[in-house]
Design an enzyme around this catalytic site. Structure first.
Site, PDB file in Angstrom:
ATOM      1  N   GLY A 234       0.761  -1.238   0.000  1.00 11.97           N
ATOM      2  CA  GLY A 234       0.000   0.000   0.000  1.00 11.97           C
ATOM      3  C   GLY A 234       0.796   1.295   0.000  1.00 11.97           C
ATOM      4  CD  GLU A 276       0.701  -9.041   1.004  1.00 13.54           C
ATOM      5  OE1 GLU A 276       1.121 -10.189   0.845  1.00 13.54           O
ATOM      6  OE2 GLU A 276      -0.472  -8.761   1.287  1.00 13.54           O
ATOM      7  N   PRO A 277       4.388  -5.018  -1.565  1.00 12.44           N
ATOM      8  CG  PRO A 277       6.476  -4.202  -2.264  1.00 12.44           C
ATOM      9  CD  PRO A 277       5.834  -5.213  -1.357  1.00 12.44           C
ATOM     10  N   GLY A 278       2.776  -3.457  -4.372  1.00 12.43           N
ATOM     11  CA  GLY A 278       2.420  -3.627  -5.785  1.00 12.43           C
ATOM     12  C   GLY A 278       2.708  -2.333  -6.528  1.00 12.43           C
ATOM     13  NE  ARG A 279      -1.346   2.313  -5.557  1.00 16.06           N
ATOM     14  CZ  ARG A 279      -2.551   2.249  -6.121  1.00 16.06           C
ATOM     15  NH1 ARG A 279      -2.796   2.931  -7.208  1.00 16.06           N
ATOM     16  NH2 ARG A 279      -3.515   1.526  -5.580  1.00 16.06           N
ATOM     17  CB  CYS A 346     -19.137   4.521 -27.162  1.00 17.05           C
ATOM     18  SG  CYS A 346     -18.656   4.809 -28.851  1.00 17.05           S
ATOM     19  CD  GLU A 347     -19.825   4.098 -20.685  1.00 12.17           C
ATOM     20  OE1 GLU A 347     -20.149   5.032 -19.926  1.00 12.17           O
ATOM     21  OE2 GLU A 347     -20.514   3.081 -20.871  1.00 12.17           O
ATOM     22  CE1 TYR A 375      -3.433  -3.140  -8.595  1.00 15.78           C
ATOM     23  CE2 TYR A 375      -2.306  -1.137  -7.931  1.00 15.78           C
ATOM     24  CZ  TYR A 375      -2.661  -2.442  -7.681  1.00 15.78           C
ATOM     25  OH  TYR A 375      -2.233  -3.052  -6.523  1.00 15.78           O
TER      26      TYR A 375
HETATM   27  C1  LIG Z   1      -3.492  -4.990  -3.647  1.00 11.48           C
HETATM   28  C2  LIG Z   1      -2.801  -5.667  -2.539  1.00 11.48           C
HETATM   29  C3  LIG Z   1      -1.467  -5.371  -2.275  1.00 11.48           C
HETATM   30  C4  LIG Z   1      -0.695  -4.308  -3.000  1.00 11.48           C
HETATM   31  O1  LIG Z   1      -1.230  -3.050  -2.829  1.00 11.48           O
HETATM   32  P1  LIG Z   1      -0.484  -1.787  -3.487  1.00 11.48           P
HETATM   33  O2  LIG Z   1      -1.316  -0.628  -3.092  1.00 11.48           O
HETATM   34  O3  LIG Z   1      -0.462  -2.006  -4.950  1.00 11.48           O
HETATM   35  O4  LIG Z   1       0.900  -1.764  -2.900  1.00 11.48           O
HETATM   36  C5  LIG Z   1      -0.848  -6.084  -1.271  1.00 11.48           C
HETATM   37  N1  LIG Z   1      -1.501  -7.039  -0.573  1.00 11.48           N
HETATM   38  C6  LIG Z   1      -2.788  -7.346  -0.811  1.00 11.48           C
HETATM   39  C7  LIG Z   1      -3.437  -8.404  -0.026  1.00 11.48           C
HETATM   40  C8  LIG Z   1      -3.485  -6.671  -1.794  1.00 11.48           C
HETATM   41  O5  LIG Z   1      -4.762  -6.965  -2.017  1.00 11.48           O
END
Ligand SMILES: *Cc1c(COP(=O)(O)O)cnc(C)c1O
Length: 428
Positions: A234, A276-279, A346-347, A375
């Site tokens: 997050g 667990e970073p994503g973004r 078309c929105e 994303y």
């Molecule tokens: C989406 C998610 C993440 C990653 O969140 P980011 O905001 O992208 O860092 C980590 N853990 C879980 C369980 C998630 O659902």
């Protein structure tokens, strides 16, 4: 007049657009590698081991997963599809963590067959299925419990929720949790590995995270042996100048110190700390290039229309996400126009940027939107039969095509009868 042209990874945006067409997702590979290095260097403790897993829903491509694996990270997958893609990469199976609130029997079965060793359990019904599979295959499975700590992180604040209604996880005090612990105690193939919590996204202030860590550490007191503590992802990133994210390296150090302090205060030991970073791993490394088409002046608005939209970036129409942009082939031109950047779908809601300052643009100019690396591609769709753009990774002046642009023939890929009629064997 010389024009200044945006460069990504040492390649001019105009050259990328010529070679791969627009819209185009462009990743600055050096940026990703620097972020990976920051995570690895700064998320360390002398008191416990650490592990970073990439939340691959943010953007999954084998090329990226290989890079992530090379830096020693693990992977968070949420579906059978994400798991399948992960198994096609160099990511070691024992570093894959299977998340999700409704993993099907088929998906869980694949996890056992494909050698996944860690499952994050979201509810007791799921745990029963995992237990049956573990018995069937006589194979141990490490289980982490997804706990809902009743804290919701928002960009600059957080909410303590009194009633816990999220579709994810369960409260420590709940009947659901007690049943899960009973199941774990009574099935020799299920091994309680640890506890997990993910409190939200785009976090710009660590106090919510700290509050969740306090709760999780308290829960850990109930166990006799040191477990794994997974505090989720997050980390916020910058989309526009209005976003002021924390320094990533400093945040990582602060989280480690906070966990060390909380463990010492509550006299708890853990075997491992996970995030667990994503973004934050890919978001700012990615940009999207579009070609400007027509323009339209209405009483209130000047529209620049681009050759993509909600099909390649769903976030603005999904939840009013904000983006910054430039005219990539004239970076030095004065920004004199207040513009609405609209897509071609078309929105009426297919607006990429509601109000931004841009130079006077001509048809054929390149428009770049920044921070589309997370994303973006992963939420892309073929609405209006827009083909999905290519994805390129650029580094040291070399562009590497990671995902090719779809063709019109690709749009018929799943059309069973049409394929038969035309005698398709393979895609064009
Ligand atoms: C989406 C998610 C993440 C990653 O969140 P980011 O905001 O992208 O860092 C980590 N853990 C879980 C369980 C998630 O659902």
């Amino acid at each position: 007049m010389t024009m200044s042209i945006l460069e990504i990874g040492g390649v001019k945006a105009t050259a990328l657009a010529d070679q791969f067409k627009t819209p185009l997702y462009v990743y600055d590979q050096q940026h990703i590698e620097q972020t990976l290095a920051t995570f690895v260097d700064r998320f360390k403790s002398t008191q416990f081991s650490t592990q970073i897993i990439y939340a691959s829903k943010a953007f999954q491509a084998i090329y990226l997963l290989n890079l992530v694996a090379e830096y020693g990270l693990g992977l968070d997958v949420v579906t059978g599809g994400e798991l399948f893609v992960a198994t096609q990469s160099n990511m070691p199976r024992n570093r894959i963590y299977f998340h999700g609130n409704n993993k099907s029997l088929e998906e869980l079965d694949l996890a056992f067959k494909w050698g996944v060793q860690h499952i994050i359990c979201d509810n007791v019904m799921e745990l029963e299925v995992i237990g049956q599979l573990a018995q069937k295959y006589q194979q141990e499975m490490n289980i982490m419990l997804r706990l809902n700590v009743g804290i919701e992180a928002h960009t600059h604040e957080y909410i303590i929720t009194s009633h816990i209604d999220s579709k994810f996880g369960f409260a420590w005090e709940s009947e659901e949790c007690r049943k899960c612990l009973d199941l774990l105690a009574n099935n020799p193939y299920l091994k309680l590995e640890g506890i997990h919590s993910h409190i939200g996204s785009q976090i710009f202030d660590l106090t919510a995270w700290y509050a969740s860590i306090d709760k999780l550490v308290t829960y850990l007191k109930a166990f006799n042996e040191p477990l794994v503590l997974n505090i989720g992802g997050g980390f916020g990133i910058q989309y526009t100048a209005a976003d002021q994210p924390l320094d990533l390296g400093e945040s990582l150090t602060s989280l480690i110190s906070y966990v060390e302090k909380a463990l010492a205060e509550q006299q708890v030991t853990i075997s491992k700390l996970m995030i667990e970073p994503g973004r934050s791993l890919v978001g700012n490394a990615g940009s999207t290039l579009y070609t400007v088409g027509y323009q339209k002046q209405t009483p209130e608005k000047l529209y620049y229309f681009v050759d993509g939209g909600m099909s390649d970036n769903l976030r603005p129409s999904l939840y009013q996400a904000k983006y910054a942009c430039d005219i990539a082939n004239r970076m030095d031109a004065p920004k004199t126009e207040k513009v609405t950047v609209a897509g071609k779908c078309c929105e009426s809601g297919d607006i990429l940027i509601e109000a931004c300052l841009l130079p006077v643009a001509s048809q054929g100019d390149l428009l770049v939107t920044y921070a589309t690396g997370a994303y973006g591609y992963s939420m892309s769709n073929q609405y209006n039969k827009n083909v999905t753009p290519a994805v390129v990774f650029v580094k040291d002046g070399i562009a590497h095509e990671v995902i090719r642009r779809q063709t019109f023939e690709d749009l018929l890929h799943y059309e069973v009868t049409e394929k038969k009629k035309r005698g398709f064997k393979n895609d064009v």
